[in-house]
Design a protein around this motif. Structure first.
Motif, PDB file in Angstrom:
ATOM      1  N   HIS A  38     -42.331  -5.072 -18.636  1.00  0.00           N
ATOM      2  CA  HIS A  38     -42.355  -6.151 -19.698  1.00  0.00           C
ATOM      3  C   HIS A  38     -40.924  -6.633 -19.979  1.00  0.00           C
ATOM      4  N   HIS A  39     -40.113  -5.561 -20.044  1.00  0.00           N
ATOM      5  CA  HIS A  39     -38.513  -6.247 -20.351  1.00  0.00           C
ATOM      6  C   HIS A  39     -37.959  -6.743 -19.210  1.00  0.00           C
ATOM      7  N   VAL A  40     -38.406  -6.811 -18.028  1.00  0.00           N
ATOM      8  CA  VAL A  40     -37.996  -7.721 -16.803  1.00  0.00           C
ATOM      9  C   VAL A  40     -37.934  -9.049 -17.136  1.00  0.00           C
ATOM     10  N   ILE A  41     -39.387  -9.567 -17.690  1.00  0.00           N
ATOM     11  CA  ILE A  41     -39.739 -10.752 -17.765  1.00  0.00           C
ATOM     12  C   ILE A  41     -39.668 -11.349 -19.219  1.00  0.00           C
ATOM     13  N   ASP A  42     -39.362 -10.578 -20.166  1.00  0.00           N
ATOM     14  CA  ASP A  42     -39.385 -10.739 -21.592  1.00  0.00           C
ATOM     15  C   ASP A  42     -38.529 -12.171 -21.765  1.00  0.00           C
ATOM     16  N   GLY A  43     -38.961 -13.027 -22.328  1.00  0.00           N
ATOM     17  CA  GLY A  43     -38.330 -14.555 -22.660  1.00  0.00           C
ATOM     18  C   GLY A  43     -38.075 -15.188 -21.460  1.00  0.00           C
ATOM     19  N   ALA A  44     -38.711 -14.864 -20.252  1.00  0.00           N
ATOM     20  CA  ALA A  44     -38.482 -15.726 -19.085  1.00  0.00           C
ATOM     21  C   ALA A  44     -39.133 -16.993 -19.316  1.00  0.00           C
ATOM     22  N   ASP A  45     -38.593 -18.202 -18.759  1.00  0.00           N
ATOM     23  CA  ASP A  45     -39.338 -19.512 -18.560  1.00  0.00           C
ATOM     24  C   ASP A  45     -39.627 -19.658 -17.056  1.00  0.00           C
ATOM     25  N   GLU A  46     -38.978 -18.984 -16.191  1.00  0.00           N
ATOM     26  CA  GLU A  46     -39.138 -18.989 -14.825  1.00  0.00           C
ATOM     27  C   GLU A  46     -38.921 -17.602 -14.171  1.00  0.00           C
ATOM     28  N   ILE A  47     -40.192 -17.449 -13.261  1.00  0.00           N
ATOM     29  CA  ILE A  47     -40.278 -16.125 -12.732  1.00  0.00           C
ATOM     30  C   ILE A  47     -40.284 -16.273 -11.248  1.00  0.00           C
ATOM     31  N   LEU A  48     -39.325 -15.977 -10.238  1.00  0.00           N
ATOM     32  CA  LEU A  48     -39.354 -15.985  -9.069  1.00  0.00           C
ATOM     33  C   LEU A  48     -39.359 -14.613  -8.347  1.00  0.00           C
ATOM     34  N   VAL A  49     -40.350 -14.427  -7.645  1.00  0.00           N
ATOM     35  CA  VAL A  49     -40.842 -13.336  -6.755  1.00  0.00           C
ATOM     36  C   VAL A  49     -40.234 -13.480  -5.214  1.00  0.00           C
TER      37      VAL A  49
ATOM     38  N   SER B 148     -48.906  -9.255 -20.546  1.00  0.00           N
ATOM     39  CA  SER B 148     -47.918  -8.286 -20.586  1.00  0.00           C
ATOM     40  C   SER B 148     -48.068  -7.345 -21.912  1.00  0.00           C
ATOM     41  N   ASP B 149     -47.637  -6.276 -22.101  1.00  0.00           N
ATOM     42  CA  ASP B 149     -47.704  -5.197 -23.104  1.00  0.00           C
ATOM     43  C   ASP B 149     -46.499  -4.700 -23.492  1.00  0.00           C
ATOM     44  N   ARG B 150     -45.868  -5.030 -24.301  1.00  0.00           N
ATOM     45  CA  ARG B 150     -44.508  -4.372 -24.742  1.00  0.00           C
ATOM     46  C   ARG B 150     -44.305  -3.002 -25.199  1.00  0.00           C
ATOM     47  N   GLY B 151     -45.594  -2.482 -25.616  1.00  0.00           N
ATOM     48  CA  GLY B 151     -45.728  -1.140 -26.305  1.00  0.00           C
ATOM     49  C   GLY B 151     -45.674  -0.283 -25.073  1.00  0.00           C
ATOM     50  N   SER B 152     -46.114  -0.602 -23.938  1.00  0.00           N
ATOM     51  CA  SER B 152     -46.158   0.379 -22.829  1.00  0.00           C
ATOM     52  C   SER B 152     -44.917  -0.159 -21.859  1.00  0.00           C
TER      53      SER B 152
END
Length: 453
Positions: A108-119, A134-138
Motif C-alpha cells: 500500500h505504501h508504494v502506491i499511496d497517494g499516486a495519481d499514476e501507476i506504471l508497471v 488496497s489496505d493500509r492496515g496490512s
C-alpha cells in the motif's frame, strides 16, 4: 542503539551511490568431477518474469493552519488554512499473482497517494496499472494491467515455513533493475515493530533495500512465501534484517479485494495479550505460546461461540500460534463471515471451538466501492454525541466526491429518506444501486440534504 525500521519504496532522488569496479577473477567451473554445481538460475529464470517494477507519480497535499493574526489582518474572509501541493515520484516492486486477469500485488505504501501507476515488466514492456483496492492496515495493494503473455508466481502456504528454510528476495532496489538476493527465514511471527496495525512478519536475512517494497520472497521451488515490506536499518542501509508479509495473509486479503473492492476485516471480539511466563504459571501451563483472553466483548462472535475470559487460544484452523498479535493478524486476514476453528485451553483442558467472524466496523474504506459518485472519499462508521451514521474521514481535493459538495467531517445519517447508522447499513442499502443519491448530512451541527449523481 536506536532502532530504525524503514519501508522499502525508493523515492526518485539522487541515492548518493558510489560504485566501485569489480576485481577480476577466474570464472567458476560449471561442474566438478562431472557433477553440476547447485544454482538458483533455473528457478530465477522461471520466477523472474513475474516480478515487476512499479513507478508512481502523484501530488502530496499538506494543510497548514494560518495564525489568527494573519486572518485578522486580511479580514473575516481570510482562509483558515494554507494548502500546499507538491508533486512526488516513487519506485517499488510488485508480483504478478494471476496472469490471466493481470493482477499484481504490491505494498500500500508504494502506491499511496499516486495519481499514476506504471508497471514495467522484466521483458521491457510497460503498462499503466489500475488500482483495484488496497489496505493500509496490512500494507497490501492490488493492481491490474491488461497484457498478454504474463508469468505468474504460485503461492506457497506460509504456515508451512520453518526458521532456517532458504529464501530468495527478488525486487527493484534503488531503481537498478531486477535484483536477486538469497538467505534464510530468520524468524516467524514478528510483531511489535509499529510498521502496520496488523503485523505477523516473516524475518529474513536475504539482502533487501529501498525499492524492494512489494517484491517477492520465494522458496527454492520458486513459490511466493511473502511480500517484502520493510527493513530494520539502524544505519539507513541493509543489515540483514528484513520483513515480509506472509503469503497466506496476501492470499486472504487480495481475494477480498477482488471480490468486494476492499478488505472486509474479520473480528473475533476479544481483548487480550501475549501469554508470558508469569501468566502461564498462574494458570498452571507449561507452554508460553498462545493468546491470553482477558475480556470477551458482549454479543461478539467470540461471545456467541462460547469463549470466556481466561481462555488461551493456541491454534487457528489447526495451526499453532505464538502471540496475540499473530492471532489478531490471522483473524483479520480471514475476513468477515468466515468460520474458523480455534484451539482453546480452559482450566488445563484443550478443546476446539468454531467461531464465525463478524465484520469490523469503523474501518476506513474507499467510498467508490459503495457508490461511484463518492469516489475520492473515505468512509467509516460514526457514533458520537448521540449521532450515528457514516463520516467522511478523508476526501481528495478535486475528486468526484469533492465536486459534489461533500466535505471532510460530513456525517451521512440518511440516504434516499432511509436512516443509516453504520457503514455496513450504507453498503447494504446501496448494493447494486446506480442512481442519484439524496444524502441527509450533518455538518457543523446543522442538517442538510445533498443530491449526488
Amino acid at each position: 542503539m536506536k532502532k530504525s525500521v524503514a519501508l522499502l519504496s525508493a523515492a526518485l532522488v539522487s541515492a548518493g551511490l558510489t560504485l566501485f569496479p569489480a576485481t577480476s577473477q577466474a570464472a567458476l567451473p560449471l561442474a566438478v568431477d562431472g557433477q553440476a554445481l547447485p544454482s538458483l538460475a533455473p528457478m530465477i529464470s522461471e520466477v523472474g518474469p513475474a516480478v515487476v517494477s512499479v513507478s508512481v507519480k502523484g501530488t502530496q497535499v499538506s494543510k497548514q493552519q494560518l495564525p489568527d493574526a494573519f486572518r485578522y489582518f486580511f479580514g473575516p474572509n481570510a482562509p483558515r488554512e494554507r494548502v500546499q501541493e507538491r508533486p512526488f515520484q516513487g519506485l517499488g516492486s510488485g508480483v504478478i499473482i494471476d496472469a490471466d486477469d493481470g493482477y499484481i500485488v504490491t505494498n500500500h505504501h508504494v502506491i499511496d497517494g499516486a495519481d499514476e501507476i506504471l508497471v514495467s515488466l522484466n521483458d521491457g514492456r510497460e503498462f499503466e496499472a489500475k488500482l483495484i483496492g488496497s489496505d493500509r492496515g496490512s500494507d497490501i495493494a492490488l493492481l491490474q494491467i491488461e497484457a498478454d503473455d504474463l508469468t505468474e508466481v504460485k503461492l506457497a502456504s506460509s504456515d508451512n515455513l520453518r526458521v532456517g528454510d532458504f529464501a530468495v528476495a527478488i525486487g527493484n532496489p534503488f531503481g537498478l533493475g531486477q535484483t536477486v538476493t538469497s538467505g534464510i527465514v530468520s524468524a516467524l511471527g514478528r510483531s511489535g515493530l509499529n510498521i502496520e496495525s496488523l503485523e505477523n512478519f516473516i524475518q529474513t536475512d536475504a539482502a533487501i533495500n529501498s525499492g524492494n517494497s512489494g517484491g517477492a520472497l520465494v522458496n527454492l521451488k520458486g513459490e511466493l512465501i511473502g511480500i517484502n515490506t520493510a527493513i530494520l536499518a539502524p544505519s539507513g542501509g541493509n543489515v540483514g534484517i528484513g520483513f515480509a508479509i506472509p503469503s497466506n495473509m496476501v492470499k486472504g486479503l487480495t481475494q477480498q479485494i477482488i471480490e468486494f473492492g476492499e478488505v472486509r476485516r474479520g473480528v473475533l471480539g476479544v481483548l487480550g495479550r501475549e501469554l508470558d511466563n508469569e501468566t502461564a504459571k498462574l494458570f498452571g501451563l507449561e507452554s508460553q505460546h498462545g493468546a491470553f483472553i482477558s475480556q470477551v466483548v458482549p454479543d461478539s462472535a467470540a461471545d456467541k461461540a462460547g469463549l470466556k475470559a481466561g481462555d488461551i487460544i493456541v491454534s487457528v484452523n489447526g495451526k499453532k500460534i505464538k502471540t496475540f498479535s499473530e492471532l489478531r493478524a490471522k483473524v483479520a486476514t480471514l475476513g468477515a463471515g468466515t468460520t474458523v476453528k480455534l484451539g482453546i485451553i480452559r482450566d488445563g483442558d484443550e478443546d476446539t471451538y468454531k467461531v464465525t467472524l463478524s465484520e469490523a466496523e469503523g474501518e476506513n474504506v474507499q467510498a467508490s466501492v459503495v457508490h461511484p459518485a463518492l469516489e475520492g472519499a473515505k468512509l467509516s462508521t460514526y457514533n458520537q454525541d448521540g449521532i450515528k451514521g457514516v463520516v467522511i474521514s478523508e476526501i481528495a481535493e478535486r475528486s468526484p466526491a469533492a465536486r459534489q459538495g461533500l466535505e471532510e467531517g460530513d456525517v451521512i445519517v440518511g440516504v434516499n429518506r432511509k436512516r443509516i447508522e453504520s457503514l455496513k447499513e450504507l453498503r447494504n442499502l446501496l448494493e447494486d444501486y446506480e442512481g442519484a443519491l439524496a444524502l441527509n448530512i450533518r455538518r457543523d451541527g446543522s442538517s442538510m440534504y445533498l443530491i449526488v449523481r
